[in-house]
Write a protein that holds these residues in place. Structure first.
Motif, PDB file in Angstrom:
ATOM      1  N   SER A 100       4.140   6.634  58.114  1.00 47.57           N
ATOM      2  CA  SER A 100       4.290   5.752  56.947  1.00 47.57           C
ATOM      3  C   SER A 100       2.962   5.111  56.543  1.00 47.57           C
ATOM      4  O   SER A 100       2.796   4.645  55.429  1.00 47.57           O
ATOM      5  CB  SER A 100       5.320   4.657  57.232  1.00 47.57           C
ATOM      6  N   ASP A 107       4.399   4.148  53.094  1.00 51.70           N
ATOM      7  CA  ASP A 107       5.855   4.072  52.992  1.00 51.70           C
ATOM      8  C   ASP A 107       6.253   2.690  53.510  1.00 51.70           C
ATOM      9  O   ASP A 107       6.573   2.514  54.683  1.00 51.70           O
ATOM     10  CB  ASP A 107       6.505   5.192  53.807  1.00 51.70           C
ATOM     11  N   CYS A 110       9.687   2.129  55.232  1.00 49.78           N
ATOM     12  CA  CYS A 110       9.792   2.539  56.640  1.00 49.78           C
ATOM     13  C   CYS A 110       9.230   1.460  57.562  1.00 49.78           C
ATOM     14  O   CYS A 110       9.853   1.108  58.570  1.00 49.78           O
ATOM     15  CB  CYS A 110       9.057   3.863  56.851  1.00 49.78           C
ATOM     16  N   ARG A 255      20.686   1.041  53.264  1.00 44.00           N
ATOM     17  CA  ARG A 255      19.526   1.950  53.326  1.00 44.00           C
ATOM     18  C   ARG A 255      19.975   3.389  53.069  1.00 44.00           C
ATOM     19  O   ARG A 255      19.329   4.135  52.335  1.00 44.00           O
ATOM     20  CB  ARG A 255      18.851   1.874  54.703  1.00 44.00           C
ATOM     21  N   LYS A 258      21.127   3.863  49.325  1.00 42.20           N
ATOM     22  CA  LYS A 258      19.994   3.919  48.399  1.00 42.20           C
ATOM     23  C   LYS A 258      19.180   5.209  48.567  1.00 42.20           C
ATOM     24  O   LYS A 258      18.534   5.659  47.627  1.00 42.20           O
ATOM     25  CB  LYS A 258      19.094   2.693  48.580  1.00 42.20           C
ATOM     26  N   SER A 259      19.207   5.779  49.767  1.00 42.22           N
ATOM     27  CA  SER A 259      18.448   7.019  49.985  1.00 42.22           C
ATOM     28  C   SER A 259      19.102   8.207  49.287  1.00 42.22           C
ATOM     29  O   SER A 259      18.464   9.214  49.027  1.00 42.22           O
ATOM     30  CB  SER A 259      18.313   7.315  51.487  1.00 42.22           C
ATOM     31  N   THR A 265      16.786  12.762  46.552  1.00 40.18           N
ATOM     32  CA  THR A 265      17.170  12.104  47.802  1.00 40.18           C
ATOM     33  C   THR A 265      15.919  11.678  48.544  1.00 40.18           C
ATOM     34  O   THR A 265      14.948  12.429  48.611  1.00 40.18           O
ATOM     35  CB  THR A 265      17.974  13.088  48.685  1.00 40.18           C
ATOM     36  N   ASP A 266      15.932  10.471  49.099  1.00 42.68           N
ATOM     37  CA  ASP A 266      14.837  10.024  49.957  1.00 42.68           C
ATOM     38  C   ASP A 266      15.159  10.563  51.353  1.00 42.68           C
ATOM     39  O   ASP A 266      15.759   9.887  52.184  1.00 42.68           O
ATOM     40  CB  ASP A 266      14.768   8.488  49.933  1.00 42.68           C
ATOM     41  N   ASP A 267      14.764  11.829  51.567  1.00 44.31           N
ATOM     42  CA  ASP A 267      15.130  12.513  52.812  1.00 44.31           C
ATOM     43  C   ASP A 267      14.591  11.819  54.050  1.00 44.31           C
ATOM     44  O   ASP A 267      15.263  11.767  55.082  1.00 44.31           O
ATOM     45  CB  ASP A 267      14.619  13.965  52.784  1.00 44.31           C
ATOM     46  N   ASN A 268      13.356  11.282  53.960  1.00 39.97           N
ATOM     47  CA  ASN A 268      12.760  10.634  55.135  1.00 39.97           C
ATOM     48  C   ASN A 268      13.613   9.476  55.627  1.00 39.97           C
ATOM     49  O   ASN A 268      13.875   9.345  56.824  1.00 39.97           O
ATOM     50  CB  ASN A 268      11.348  10.123  54.813  1.00 39.97           C
ATOM     51  N   THR A 269      14.051   8.626  54.695  1.00 37.58           N
ATOM     52  CA  THR A 269      14.875   7.471  55.077  1.00 37.58           C
ATOM     53  C   THR A 269      16.231   7.924  55.605  1.00 37.58           C
ATOM     54  O   THR A 269      16.710   7.440  56.637  1.00 37.58           O
ATOM     55  CB  THR A 269      15.060   6.522  53.874  1.00 37.58           C
TER      56      THR A 269
END
Length: 320
Positions: A100, A107, A110, A255, A258-259, A265-269
């Motif tokens: 991050s 990020d 994160c 979290r 929202k991802s 899509t916020d794949d990391n989160t």
């Protein structure tokens, strides 16, 4: 701040045989093509401790490193989630924090998520492992990558020195609530240090009392005041602290939501929360998700993700 009791969806696999699992994984990756389903069948249904044993037995039986073999066979989000599952919790957090911070852009979500939700012991382990792994302190990296009051909040959280007792001092709670009110709502401008000092040092039980008192004094809840008084990363960091103190599973449910909502899509989160919570409090997170959004987490993942990556996440989710 691990939940009491076992509230995870991933539990010890009964009849666990690490040598057998190691052999299955080798077979799945040997020769032409990869049997992704076999990899999922083994790794997404074992606990962290069991996966560490498989890794050891794989090296013993085949003289090869399991993680290297997996990396050479799989890619993308599927690789990210599988390699994440192969790490110990502290090592995973450390690598996520480093990821991050390094490279262009930070990020911040994160950084906030990990530092606002881990307990003192977990933070202390993260600090020690981070230095060992990267030869640099986490604090130095945070300071090199963030600034102003946001940096100070992260540095405070990264000391792993919060009061973790259960004592509530009613008089102090009233005083703290008044201090927060006077630092924000009551005056022109905001005394951000007062927010940092109270929110980042007091124990969770005491803070919940402070939030009740605050509502009585200001006729608003603390989240509304933070939203009105702060902005950007500082606002997000302090809101995360408050939400973790009030209801940690609800924080993670938000979290996850929202991802996945909206375009892309916020794949990391999504991957990080599913990996870090599946053995801790995923059952509670699922419950909060259903309560807050009127839809199951399982159905959200099913509609939002695809391929082998989706299969792993659905397994970690533990069904409807």
């Amino acid at each position: 701040m691990a939940a009491l009791g076992h509230r995870g969806t991933i539990r010890e696999f009964s009849g666990f045989n690490p040598q057998e699992d190691a052999a299955k994984l080798r077979k799945a990756m040997k020769g032409l093509g990869t049997d992704e389903d076999a990899i999922i069948e083994v790794l997404a249904r074992r606990t962290i401790a069991q996966r560490q044993q498989i890794k050891l037995d794989y090296k013993t039986a085949f003289g090869r490193d399991l993680i290297s073999d997996l990396k050479s066979e799989i890619s993308g989000n599927f690789e990210q989630v599988v390699i994440g599952l192969m790490m110990t919790p502290v090592m995973y957090d450390v690598h996520e924090l480093k990821k991050s911070i390094k490279g262009a852009g930070t990020d911040e979500g994160c950084l906030i998520e990990i530092l606002a939700s881990r307990d003192n012991e977990e933070i202390q382990q993260i600090i020690a492992t981070y230095r060992k792994e990267f030869g640099k302190s986490l604090e130095d990296d945070i300071c090199g990558d963030t600034s102003h009051m946001f940096q100070r909040v992260l540095v405070s959280l990264a000391t792993g020195n919060r009061d973790e007792g259960n004592l509530v001092d009613d008089e102090q709670a009233e005083k703290d609530a008044k201090t927060l009110y006077e630092a924000g709502e009551k005056q022109w401008g905001t005394d951000e240090v007062a927010f940092l000092t109270i929110l980042c040092t007091r124990n969770p039980t005491h803070l919940r009392r402070v939030f009740e008192e605050y509502k009585v004094i200001s006729k608003k809840d603390i989240e509304s005041s933070i939203k009105g008084e702060m902005s950007g990363s500082l606002e997000n960091a302090l809101l995360a602290v408050v939400k973790n103190m009030k209801n940690q599973p609800a924080y993670f449910a938000e979290r996850l939501y929202k991802s996945m909502k909206g375009a892309g899509t916020d794949d990391n989160t999504l991957i990080r929360v599913m990996i870090t919570r599946c053995e801790v409090d995923m059952l509670d997170i699922k419950q909060e998700f259903q309560r807050m959004y009127g839809k199951s987490l399982y159905s959200f993942i099913k509609g939002d993700c695809s391929g082998d990556y989706k299969k792993v996440l659905l397994q970690l989710c533990g069904g409807e």
